[in-house]
Scaffold this active site. Sequence first.
Site, PDB file in Angstrom:
ATOM      1  N   LEU A  38       0.862  -1.215   0.000  1.00 36.02           N
ATOM      2  CA  LEU A  38      -0.053   0.207  -0.255  1.00 36.02           C
ATOM      3  C   LEU A  38       0.968   1.290   0.208  1.00 36.02           C
ATOM      4  CD1 LEU A  38      -2.884  -0.917   2.638  1.00 36.02           C
ATOM      5  CD2 LEU A  38      -2.717  -1.298  -0.041  1.00 36.02           C
ATOM      6  N   HIS A  42      -3.504   4.381  -2.227  1.00 39.08           N
ATOM      7  CA  HIS A  42      -4.494   3.429  -1.699  1.00 39.08           C
ATOM      8  C   HIS A  42      -4.877   4.328  -0.445  1.00 39.08           C
ATOM      9  CE1 HIS A  42      -1.508   0.408  -3.483  1.00 39.08           C
ATOM     10  NE2 HIS A  42      -2.585   0.023  -4.042  1.00 39.08           N
ATOM     11  N   LYS A 154      -6.471   5.909 -11.503  1.00 41.93           N
ATOM     12  CA  LYS A 154      -5.201   5.527 -11.652  1.00 41.93           C
ATOM     13  C   LYS A 154      -5.362   4.320 -12.767  1.00 41.93           C
ATOM     14  CE  LYS A 154      -1.005   3.877 -11.735  1.00 41.93           C
ATOM     15  NZ  LYS A 154      -1.067   2.671 -12.342  1.00 41.93           N
ATOM     16  N   GLN A 158      -9.861  -0.277 -15.758  1.00 42.97           N
ATOM     17  CA  GLN A 158     -10.609  -1.172 -14.859  1.00 42.97           C
ATOM     18  C   GLN A 158     -11.665  -0.596 -13.870  1.00 42.97           C
ATOM     19  OE1 GLN A 158      -7.764  -3.265 -11.611  1.00 42.97           O
ATOM     20  NE2 GLN A 158      -8.652  -1.517 -10.484  1.00 42.97           N
ATOM     21  N   VAL A 181      -3.515   9.698  -7.083  1.00 44.51           N
ATOM     22  CA  VAL A 181      -2.322  10.334  -6.245  1.00 44.51           C
ATOM     23  C   VAL A 181      -1.080  10.198  -6.862  1.00 44.51           C
ATOM     24  CG1 VAL A 181      -1.389  10.305  -4.132  1.00 44.51           C
ATOM     25  CG2 VAL A 181      -3.782  10.043  -4.250  1.00 44.51           C
TER      26      VAL A 181
HETATM   27  P1  AMP Z   1      -3.899  -2.274  -6.686  1.00 46.54           P
HETATM   28  O1  AMP Z   1      -3.428  -2.567  -5.262  1.00 46.54           O
HETATM   29  O2  AMP Z   1      -2.933  -1.737  -7.486  1.00 46.54           O
HETATM   30  O3  AMP Z   1      -4.707  -3.293  -7.432  1.00 46.54           O
HETATM   31  O4  AMP Z   1      -5.075  -1.091  -6.754  1.00 46.54           O
HETATM   32  C1  AMP Z   1      -5.856  -0.846  -5.623  1.00 46.54           C
HETATM   33  C2  AMP Z   1      -6.832   0.194  -5.999  1.00 46.54           C
HETATM   34  O5  AMP Z   1      -5.914   1.487  -5.628  1.00 46.54           O
HETATM   35  C3  AMP Z   1      -7.308   0.342  -7.353  1.00 46.54           C
HETATM   36  O6  AMP Z   1      -8.437   0.732  -7.279  1.00 46.54           O
HETATM   37  C4  AMP Z   1      -6.324   1.253  -8.136  1.00 46.54           C
HETATM   38  O7  AMP Z   1      -6.898   2.038  -9.220  1.00 46.54           O
HETATM   39  C5  AMP Z   1      -5.994   2.280  -6.776  1.00 46.54           C
HETATM   40  N1  AMP Z   1      -4.760   3.061  -6.989  1.00 46.54           N
HETATM   41  C6  AMP Z   1      -3.679   2.660  -7.333  1.00 46.54           C
HETATM   42  N2  AMP Z   1      -2.829   3.340  -7.457  1.00 46.54           N
HETATM   43  C7  AMP Z   1      -3.464   4.659  -7.182  1.00 46.54           C
HETATM   44  C8  AMP Z   1      -2.993   6.051  -7.061  1.00 46.54           C
HETATM   45  N3  AMP Z   1      -1.690   6.480  -7.650  1.00 46.54           N
HETATM   46  N4  AMP Z   1      -4.076   6.980  -6.807  1.00 46.54           N
HETATM   47  C9  AMP Z   1      -5.100   6.681  -6.360  1.00 46.54           C
HETATM   48  N5  AMP Z   1      -5.647   5.120  -6.303  1.00 46.54           N
HETATM   49  C10 AMP Z   1      -4.578   4.207  -6.919  1.00 46.54           C
END
Ligand code: AMP
Length: 292
Positions: A38, A42, A154, A158, A181
Amino acid sequence: MSDSYPIVIRRHADMRQRILASQAAGERVGFVPTMGSLHAGHASLAQRAAADCTAVAVSIFVNPTQFGPHEDFDRYPRDLDADCQVLAQHGVRWVFAPEVTEMYPAHHATRVVVGGPAEPFEGQLRPGHFAGVATVVCRLFQAVPADAAYFGAKDWQQSLVIKQMVHDLALPIEVLVCPTVRESDGLALSSRNAYLSSAERHRATALAAALKQAEQDWLRGASIPDIEQAMATRLTAASITVDYAAVVAADTLMPLSPADQTTPAIALVAGQIGTTRLIDNLPLPPRTLPSC
Ligand code: AMP
């Protein structure tokens, strides 16, 4: 905001029962699905969920079915305790961290295959990826039958796939998409940034720079092919192997006609830096083209 370590739950039935009990007691439950490792992106989703809801669950599950055979499933960073420490600062009550066998029981034989927005871009380049995502998110929504689920812009494509699935299957959950972010130099936070060497990390800023340039070109009235070409050129100049650099309709990912001034647009980029594949995007503001 509570600063206590979240309750870690391993079992689907246990998780589900706790969410239903909390809702029966009048709480609104928010849910943030993640693969762990994280970062502040996240955390922003957990914060938003905590602001909107009375109880928040975060899932941490590195989902094997959304990785291709030559992708980074084995090396994907995993540190449940560090993740729980992060979530403790954001008022998260439960962490759902199932084993693979809990999510995919023996003899499982069902997949959720989404069409429409799942087809282009990542759908074409990563066959089976969105079926893996939709299948696991559908099952996570059973374990965590929350009122609202929070996703990051991001992973724009998806988020469209999840909204499509929720709509088509009439799943009783609200889907909210929160802003990306970024680091101070523009790089979107991603768990995969940890793979970058310092030289690659420097080159990776070209992704956000290309998107910013696209936004400027868009506002001064450049054509979509010219904007796409300029993005690709900028990425290539940073030795990024371009998978795509495109401007399309934000809600469908379909091509935009040159005269269209009303459909919201988005710039999308994806590319490979060394052994690391990164994606990013930027929703584009409305523009007014001079009439001929
Ligand atoms: P992941 O752990 O990569 O599967 O991401 C989990 C959630 O966090 C997903 O909804 C991603 O789109 C979101 N997420 C990942 N990176 C960012 C970021 N930089 N800013 C905002 N949300 C993010």
